[in-house]
Design an enzyme around this catalytic site. Structure first.
Site, PDB file in Angstrom:
ATOM      1  N   PRO A  98      37.313  44.336  30.830  1.00  0.00           N
ATOM      2  CA  PRO A  98      37.811  43.333  31.759  1.00  0.00           C
ATOM      3  C   PRO A  98      36.865  43.220  33.018  1.00  0.00           C
ATOM      4  O   PRO A  98      36.255  44.448  33.262  1.00  0.00           O
ATOM      5  CB  PRO A  98      39.217  43.761  32.075  1.00  0.00           C
ATOM      6  CG  PRO A  98      39.207  45.323  31.704  1.00  0.00           C
ATOM      7  CD  PRO A  98      38.190  45.710  30.716  1.00  0.00           C
ATOM      8  N   ALA A 101      37.096  45.010  37.181  1.00  0.00           N
ATOM      9  CA  ALA A 101      38.157  45.963  37.215  1.00  0.00           C
ATOM     10  C   ALA A 101      37.458  47.269  37.234  1.00  0.00           C
ATOM     11  O   ALA A 101      38.130  48.329  36.993  1.00  0.00           O
ATOM     12  CB  ALA A 101      38.912  46.024  35.688  1.00  0.00           C
ATOM     13  N   LEU A 103      34.998  48.833  35.759  1.00  0.00           N
ATOM     14  CA  LEU A 103      34.341  49.377  34.627  1.00  0.00           C
ATOM     15  C   LEU A 103      32.878  49.136  34.496  1.00  0.00           C
ATOM     16  O   LEU A 103      32.307  49.282  33.520  1.00  0.00           O
ATOM     17  CB  LEU A 103      35.081  48.888  33.153  1.00  0.00           C
ATOM     18  CG  LEU A 103      36.786  49.240  33.346  1.00  0.00           C
ATOM     19  CD1 LEU A 103      37.354  49.025  32.278  1.00  0.00           C
ATOM     20  CD2 LEU A 103      36.776  50.633  33.687  1.00  0.00           C
ATOM     21  N   SER A 105      31.149  46.009  34.322  1.00  0.00           N
ATOM     22  CA  SER A 105      30.829  45.061  33.417  1.00  0.00           C
ATOM     23  C   SER A 105      29.397  44.196  34.038  1.00  0.00           C
ATOM     24  O   SER A 105      28.683  43.866  33.213  1.00  0.00           O
ATOM     25  CB  SER A 105      31.872  44.056  33.483  1.00  0.00           C
ATOM     26  OG  SER A 105      31.481  42.941  32.695  1.00  0.00           O
ATOM     27  N   SER A 106      29.467  44.234  35.075  1.00  0.00           N
ATOM     28  CA  SER A 106      28.408  43.143  35.769  1.00  0.00           C
ATOM     29  C   SER A 106      27.055  44.038  35.729  1.00  0.00           C
ATOM     30  O   SER A 106      25.972  43.594  35.396  1.00  0.00           O
ATOM     31  CB  SER A 106      28.532  42.833  37.287  1.00  0.00           C
ATOM     32  OG  SER A 106      28.683  44.167  38.107  1.00  0.00           O
ATOM     33  N   ASP A 149      26.364  52.578  38.726  1.00  0.00           N
ATOM     34  CA  ASP A 149      26.738  51.663  37.596  1.00  0.00           C
ATOM     35  C   ASP A 149      25.645  51.367  36.663  1.00  0.00           C
ATOM     36  O   ASP A 149      25.739  51.360  35.483  1.00  0.00           O
ATOM     37  CB  ASP A 149      27.450  50.379  37.794  1.00  0.00           C
ATOM     38  CG  ASP A 149      28.779  50.716  38.775  1.00  0.00           C
ATOM     39  OD1 ASP A 149      29.056  51.874  39.008  1.00  0.00           O
ATOM     40  OD2 ASP A 149      29.570  49.549  38.916  1.00  0.00           O
TER      41      ASP A 149
HETATM   42  C1  MEV Z   1      31.371  50.993  41.785  1.00  0.00           C
HETATM   43  O1  MEV Z   1      31.589  51.284  40.474  1.00  0.00           O
HETATM   44  C2  MEV Z   1      31.070  52.448  42.592  1.00  0.00           C
HETATM   45  C3  MEV Z   1      31.102  52.196  44.323  1.00  0.00           C
HETATM   46  O2  MEV Z   1      30.913  53.634  44.411  1.00  0.00           O
HETATM   47  C4  MEV Z   1      29.968  51.382  44.484  1.00  0.00           C
HETATM   48  C5  MEV Z   1      28.713  51.651  44.243  1.00  0.00           C
HETATM   49  O3  MEV Z   1      28.262  53.057  44.058  1.00  0.00           O
HETATM   50  O4  MEV Z   1      27.795  50.931  44.400  1.00  0.00           O
HETATM   51  C6  MEV Z   1      32.621  51.958  44.695  1.00  0.00           C
END
Ligand code: MEV
Length: 321
Positions: A98, A101, A103, A105-106, A149
């Site tokens: 999703p 959310a 996870l 995705s981007s 990510d």
């Molecule tokens: C986002 O998946 C994780 C955060 O720590 C942002 C980041 O690390 O860039 C909220």
């Protein structure tokens, strides 16, 4: 035609705090982003299946695109800077996770696009370059990403990550356990959530530096428990981590409710994952209880996924000549 894929992720410990330099642990889940790239006549066409959007661009990349597709234009520019010529092509982007959310995705779609496009040139990007090129997309999507990510979407498995350092593989002996990923259904902006936590950290640094230090200790203990395969210990640390995320303002009533419902239903521990303010809650569950807990969450109306810990990283799926 080439198809490449990259995994979505959950952050097991340390999101948000990682943006200011503490360590975090992420693992790849078995939901993937897939990008299919093929040569075209004279334009560059980028299509997103999930967003139902399509952009048609000149080879100069000069045309305007909707904000949602802008990260992929940045990925193409970054590829061009690394010597990949921009050829007319059609890219079709689809994600099993999703969107918005938590996870990843981007990041996973940017990684899969960069890998597919470079493979189309017969020269698929190696890990470090793939990370760097996909970060061009993530910076457009999120403003101030730590890079976690993208690192996990490239490498897969389970990693310990500190901003500015290469990710390290973590030794996670967790084959007796599964992860549940429960979607609250509330969409949120990573950028706003990240900015909110950073503002709070600045305003109350004398207090917050202790929270950041606690998370770094928590990550240290979690690494130890992972090596030992200590699921109950990890569950307790997840509960603590959820509390700390709540303390910095990224939980919501619904996320708290889901986290507690998961614990009541038999999970070893649970926490929100990613940026919070919506998105997903994860839980660590003994393998034999996973189906039962997942069914319970589904019966309450929540989209629930079951995943192994440490799915494979980015890869070229197939090539049709
Ligand atoms: C986002 O998946 C994780 C955060 O720590 C942002 C980041 O690390 O860039 C909220």
């Amino acid at each position: 035609m080439i198809e490449a894929s990259a995994p979505g992720k959950v952050i097991l410990f340390g999101e948000h705090f990682v943006v200011r330099g503490t360590r975090a642990i992420a693992t790849a889940v078995n939901l993937r982003a897939r990008v299919r790239v093929e040569r075209a006549e004279d334009k560059i066409v980028i299509e997103s299946k999930n967003l139902d959007l399509r952009a048609v661009l000149e080879r100069s990349l000069s045309s305007d695109v909707r904000a949602e597709l802008a990260p992929y234009v940045s990925v193409l520019r970054a590829l061009q800077e690394r010597g990949y010529s921009l050829v007319p092509h059609r890219a079709v982007i689809a994600s099993e996770m999703p969107l918005s959310a938590g996870l990843g995705s981007s990041a996973a779609t940017s990684v899969a696009y960069a890998l597919a496009y470079s493979a189309l040139h017969g020269d698929p990007l190696k890990e470090e370059e793939l990370f760097q090129v996909s970060m061009a997309g993530e910076r457009v999507a999120h403003g101030n990403p730590s890079g976690i990510d993208n690192a996990i979407a490239v490498r897969g498995g389970t990693i310990v990550y500190r901003r500015g350092e290469p990710p390290k593989g973590a030794n996670a002996r967790l084959s007796n356990f599964l992860l549940l990923v429960v979607n609250s259904g509330d969409m949120r902006s990573t950028k706003e959530a990240v900015e909110g936590v950073l503002r709070l950290a600045e305003r109350y640094w004398d207090v917050m530096e202790r929270v950041y230090a606690a998370v770094d200790r928590l990550v240290e203990r979690a690494l130890q428990f992972m090596e030992e395969g200590n699921g109950p210990g990890l569950g307790e640390l997840m509960n603590i981590n959820h509390g700390l995320l709540s303390a910095v303002g990224v939980s919501t009533t619904k996320l708290d409710l889901i986290a507690h419902e998961l614990r009541r239903a038999g999970a070893l521990g649970s926490k929100l994952t990613g940026a919070g303010r919506g998105g997903c809650v994860i839980a660590l569950v003994e393998k034999e209880r996973a189906e039962q807990v997942a069914r319970h969450m589904t019966s309450l109306g929540y989209e629930t996924y079951v995943s192994e810990v440490g799915a494979p990283g980015a890869r070229v799926e197939y090539i049709f000549k």
